[in-house]
Write an enzyme that holds these catalytic residues in place. Structure first.
Site, mmCIF file in Angstrom:
data_model
loop_
_atom_site.group_PDB
_atom_site.id
_atom_site.type_symbol
_atom_site.label_atom_id
_atom_site.label_comp_id
_atom_site.label_asym_id
_atom_site.label_seq_id
_atom_site.Cartn_x
_atom_site.Cartn_y
_atom_site.Cartn_z
ATOM 1 N N TRP A 352 0.822 -1.211 0.000
ATOM 2 C CA TRP A 352 0.000 0.000 0.000
ATOM 3 C C TRP A 352 0.857 1.263 0.000
ATOM 4 O O TRP A 352 0.352 2.367 -0.205
ATOM 5 C CB TRP A 352 -0.949 -0.003 1.204
ATOM 6 C CG TRP A 352 -0.273 0.157 2.544
ATOM 7 C CD1 TRP A 352 0.587 -0.716 3.136
ATOM 8 C CD2 TRP A 352 -0.409 1.246 3.459
ATOM 9 N NE1 TRP A 352 1.000 -0.248 4.363
ATOM 10 C CE2 TRP A 352 0.407 0.960 4.591
ATOM 11 C CE3 TRP A 352 -1.148 2.431 3.453
ATOM 12 C CZ2 TRP A 352 0.508 1.819 5.681
ATOM 13 C CZ3 TRP A 352 -1.039 3.280 4.548
ATOM 14 C CH2 TRP A 352 -0.220 2.977 5.643
ATOM 15 N N ASP A 353 2.151 1.108 0.197
ATOM 16 C CA ASP A 353 3.069 2.247 0.185
ATOM 17 C C ASP A 353 2.930 3.063 -1.096
ATOM 18 O O ASP A 353 3.065 4.291 -1.084
ATOM 19 C CB ASP A 353 4.518 1.762 0.274
ATOM 20 C CG ASP A 353 4.780 0.834 1.445
ATOM 21 O OD1 ASP A 353 3.819 0.358 2.064
ATOM 22 O OD2 ASP A 353 5.958 0.569 1.728
ATOM 23 N N GLU A 481 1.787 -1.612 13.268
ATOM 24 C CA GLU A 481 1.888 -3.071 13.230
ATOM 25 C C GLU A 481 2.406 -3.662 14.537
ATOM 26 O O GLU A 481 2.572 -4.885 14.634
ATOM 27 C CB GLU A 481 2.771 -3.489 12.056
ATOM 28 C CG GLU A 481 2.144 -3.152 10.709
ATOM 29 C CD GLU A 481 3.078 -3.379 9.535
ATOM 30 O OE1 GLU A 481 2.590 -3.549 8.414
ATOM 31 O OE2 GLU A 481 4.316 -3.364 9.750
ATOM 32 N N LYS A 593 4.701 1.761 15.887
ATOM 33 C CA LYS A 593 5.717 1.567 14.861
ATOM 34 C C LYS A 593 5.768 2.745 13.899
ATOM 35 O O LYS A 593 6.838 3.191 13.485
ATOM 36 C CB LYS A 593 5.435 0.269 14.086
ATOM 37 C CG LYS A 593 6.453 -0.046 13.005
ATOM 38 C CD LYS A 593 6.077 -1.323 12.270
ATOM 39 C CE LYS A 593 7.090 -1.645 11.180
ATOM 40 N NZ LYS A 593 6.709 -2.835 10.391
ATOM 41 N N GLN A 594 4.600 3.231 13.504
ATOM 42 C CA GLN A 594 4.499 4.328 12.544
ATOM 43 C C GLN A 594 3.165 5.033 12.761
ATOM 44 O O GLN A 594 2.323 4.572 13.510
ATOM 45 C CB GLN A 594 4.587 3.801 11.123
ATOM 46 C CG GLN A 594 3.452 2.857 10.748
ATOM 47 C CD GLN A 594 3.600 2.269 9.363
ATOM 48 O OE1 GLN A 594 4.101 2.912 8.463
ATOM 49 N NE2 GLN A 594 3.168 1.034 9.204
#
Length: 752
Positions: A352-353, A481, A593-594
């Site tokens: 999906w990046d 994640e 994580k992000q």
């Protein structure tokens, strides 16, 4: 922080060869041209630790997924990019001694990646001979890679130099099981003028086509060919020369063709022969010039110029270089893998990046047709998305987390079928393209088929809670994640609601023929509207790590029940946590994580108030470890939006130099290609405040205190604009196209 490369605006250079940094050096000096690419490994023998990696765009293998037990709906295989035939190999022998810089004393070592020309140089002196190697993968002829080897005696003597140039199919992947081989040799030949090899992926049990790759090498220069040999897995041409004080040169050209472009294996071989004959007639200088001219044209459109901060300048160019080396929109069958041509991690597939991070960059620096190819890539895989949803007993279309052909091919359940938020990003890409270009044809045509399929998925994936009188989404993994199988991840719920709202708005405008094909009923739309009105999106009052009151969106139902210790209180030797903690400990922790909750604010900054963005940023960022390469840019952009300049610049520097400075200690196995978009996004959407609101371009730029100025070009609705931000003022210049009215620092300004 250890830097192994020198700071320079246009080059990546090191004068050191340290065994412990060899793989890092190889990753950073990778080359590619969308059709193929390779790591910066040495051509000659190197007996130390190294990762030999050559990869071909669109060529992959369905590796059987091995798990302890099987689950219904689990992918049948794990798709992976495979290390292709090694056509870089060249053994150097000087006076009977084989050159191996891991064993022999050497001097004057230097390796330089010239980003302006797109060329890799390497030099060293060994056994009294200075060796200079020039390598390029042509941006002008996609099938062509070329080398120039120059040898010069520097000790006053003469030396006998032998070069054995090979094409070698005896290769394995770093992650192969028990050194399994993915290639078989179909045919090969070595003669006095050239050598070639035809290889094919071994058969598989999943119906995935076998790929054929042919590599053919030809030569020119001052050396005399002395032999040609053929073994089971290699073909070699051998050359010899007497080397004195005058440089002696051997040129090597390699043509790589694949079955993706030809009707059958015979045609793949014939195509390689034809192209080899054509390039044989061209000098290395001509090949170099055509290649460099293409790179210069790319930089003319895309270069970002920063004055006053050379590390920042080097970082943005390094990121754009590797992004364009991976993908430039020339083949709609291809997409952008997280590692590109620099390694095998993540399987080399599509994530999906692309839609989240890459499309916004390509919209700004290339013609719209490039992004159209990325949208078409997903449209062409719509049948696979329906298949993926059906595997989970769901309606609609579920786009894969990882894919080469539209079918999900990732082998971690919590990622593959819990991280379903990626489905909303496919819809967001359609919206983003439409909003930035003003072109509604895709949104109302083929894109509508994708959008409605995704909307139907979300309508079936939610469930209604009578207890809360709300629609919920349980059992998911959000962008963070480090939390698996959670209930009501805010970002996932918010984006599902947005997709249904967007689909409802677009539905009346869809082309009649496609509308008839989709046959959306009034009952469906009524259900969508009910979900939109009753989606579970809890907000709570709490305090941040410094005790300040904050009103936040709850990241997921149980988030505040965690032991909320901020990252700043963790021992430095436990970071990154994904390399020091058990997975169980990571999942129970509060560490992000992000960007997760904040990611919706990155996509839709105008959908949230400044207070909402500030409260959520200041609450969640102290728990974010940024162990995803995608994280820093989002935090930089939101910080810039909130006028938090120091944070915006801090995270820009992290995203721009993430691989150059090996922030996360994980660049050895390849670069983070899709996160390389973050430097451009941080500058253009962050520092320059670029938005499109109500069909008008908006810019609210600021100049970081560290910088003297910065400027970039932006392609916007048929125009090329040049934006320069300096201490005294900000200017926008029309380079090409019709005049337009923009909003610059809140003032309507005509650009002409």
């Amino acid at each position: 922080m250890k830097r192994i490369f020198e700071i320079d605006p246009w080059t990546i250079t090191s004068h050191e060869l340290n065994a412990e940094d060899k793989r890092l050096q190889e990753s950073i000096t990778s080359l590619g041209n969308e059709h193929m690419g390779m790591r910066g490994m040495f051509e000659e023998t190197y007996s130390g630790d190294t990762h030999l990696g050559v990869y071909i765009g669109g060529v992959w293998f369905p590796d059987k997924t091995r798990v302890g037990w099987w689950k219904n709906g689990y992918p049948l295989y794990f798709g992976k990019a495979i290390n292709a035939v090694n056509f870089t190999k060249a053994k150097f022998t000087i006076d009977g001694q084989e050159v191996d810089l891991a064993k022999h004393a050497y001097q004057d070592f230097v390796v330089t990646l010239d980003m302006h020309d797109g060329v890799l140089y390497r030099e060293f002196t060994v056994f009294g001979v200075h060796v200079t190697i020039t390598r390029l993968i042509s941006a002008a002829t996609k099938e062509l890679a070329a080398w120039r080897f120059a040898f010069e005696a520097v000790d006053g003597a003469t030396h006998q130099v032998v070069v054995d140039a090979s094409i070698d199919a005896d290769v394995v992947n770093e992650d192969a099981n028990y050194d399994e081989k993915f290639w078989q040799v179909l045919d090969k030949n070595a003669d006095q003028s050239a050598s070639w090899m035809s290889t094919q992926t071994v058969p598989n049990d999943f119906g995935v086509p076998q790929f054929t790759v042919v590599a053919e090498q030809t030569f020119a220069g001052d050396f005399t060919q002395t032999a040609n040999t053929s073994t089971a897995f290699a073909v070699t041409n051998s050359f010899a020369a007497t080397v004195g004080a005058t440089p002696v040169v051997l040129e090597k050209r390699v043509i790589v063709t694949t079955s993706r472009d030809y009707a059958d294996n015979v045609a793949v071989v014939a195509g390689a022969h034809t192209l080899s004959q054509q390039v044989t007639a061209r000098s290395f200088a001509d090949i170099f010039t055509a290649h460099a001219a293409e790179w210069h044209a790319r930089w003319e459109k895309a270069d970002v110029q920063i004055e006053g901060d050379v590390p920042a300048q080097q970082g943005i160019r390094f990121n754009l270089f590797h992004l364009f080396a991976t993908y430039y929109g020339n083949d709609s069958r291809l997409n952008i893998g997280p590692k590109g041509f620099t390694g095998e991690k993540y399987g080399g597939a599509t994530y999906w990046d692309t839609e989240a991070f890459a499309i916004p960059v390509y919209l700004g620096v290339t013609k719209p047709e490039v992004v159209k190819t990325l949208l078409k890539y997903r449209y062409d895989q719509l049948a696979g998305a329906y298949h993926n949803a059906q595997q989970q007993d769901l309606a609609g279309a579920l786009y894969p987390m990882v894919t080469f052909d539209g079918i999900e091919s990732h082998n971690e359940w919590e990622i593959t079928f819990e991280e379903i938020h990626r489905n909303a990003t496919i819809a967001y890409a359609i919206y983003n393209y439409t909003n930035l270009t003003g072109d509604h044809t895709w949104e109302r045509g083929e894109g509508a088929e994708v959008l409605i399929g995704i909307a139907r998925f979300w309508a079936g994936r939610v469930h209604y809670s009578k207890h809360q009188a709300a629609y919920m989404i349980h059992g998911v993994t959000g962008p963070n994640e480090y939390e698996n199988n959670v209930n009501n991840n805010f970002y996932t719920n918010w984006m599902a609601k947005w997709v249904l709202s967007y689909a409802t708005d677009v539905l009346p405008k869809i082309d009649d023929q496609i509308a008839a094909k989709l046959a959306v009923t009034d009952e469906e739309v009524a259900h969508w509207q009910d979900i939109i009105a009753k989606m579970w999106l809890p907000e709570v009052d709490t305090t941040d790590v410094d005790g300040n009151p904050r009103h936040i969106f709850l990241a997921q139902d149980g988030w505040l029940d965690k032991d909320l210790v901020p990252v700043r209180d963790l021992p430095a030797d436990e970071l990154p946590i994904n390399q020091h903690w058990s997975w169980d400990r990571v999942l129970r922790s509060p560490y992000i994580k992000q960007s997760d909750t904040l990611h919706a604010m990155y996509y839709f900054p105008d959908a949230f108030t400044e207070e909402q963005k500030r409260d959520n940023y200041l609450f969640y960022e102290p728990f974010t470890v940024h162990e995803s390469s995608l994280s820093p840019s989002v935090h930089s952009i939101i910080a810039a939006d909130l006028k938090m300049e120091d944070k915006a610049v801090e995270f820009y520097e992290r995203t721009a130099r993430l691989d150059l400075d090996n922030y996360n200690n994980d660049t050895n196995d390849g670069l983070h290609i899709t996160s390389m978009t973050g430097a451009w996004l941080s500058i253009v959407q962050g520092f320059a405040g670029m938005r499109v609101r109500d069909d008008q371009l908006v810019l609210n730029p600021f100049l970081p205190k560290k910088w003297t100025s910065y400027q970039f070009r932006l392609i916007y609705r048929g125009r090329i604009l040049e934006i320069k931000v300096a201490a005294e003022d900000s200017t926008v210049k029309l380079i090409d196209g019709e005049p337009l009215i923009i909003l610059l620092n809140g003032i309507e300004t005509e650009v002409k």
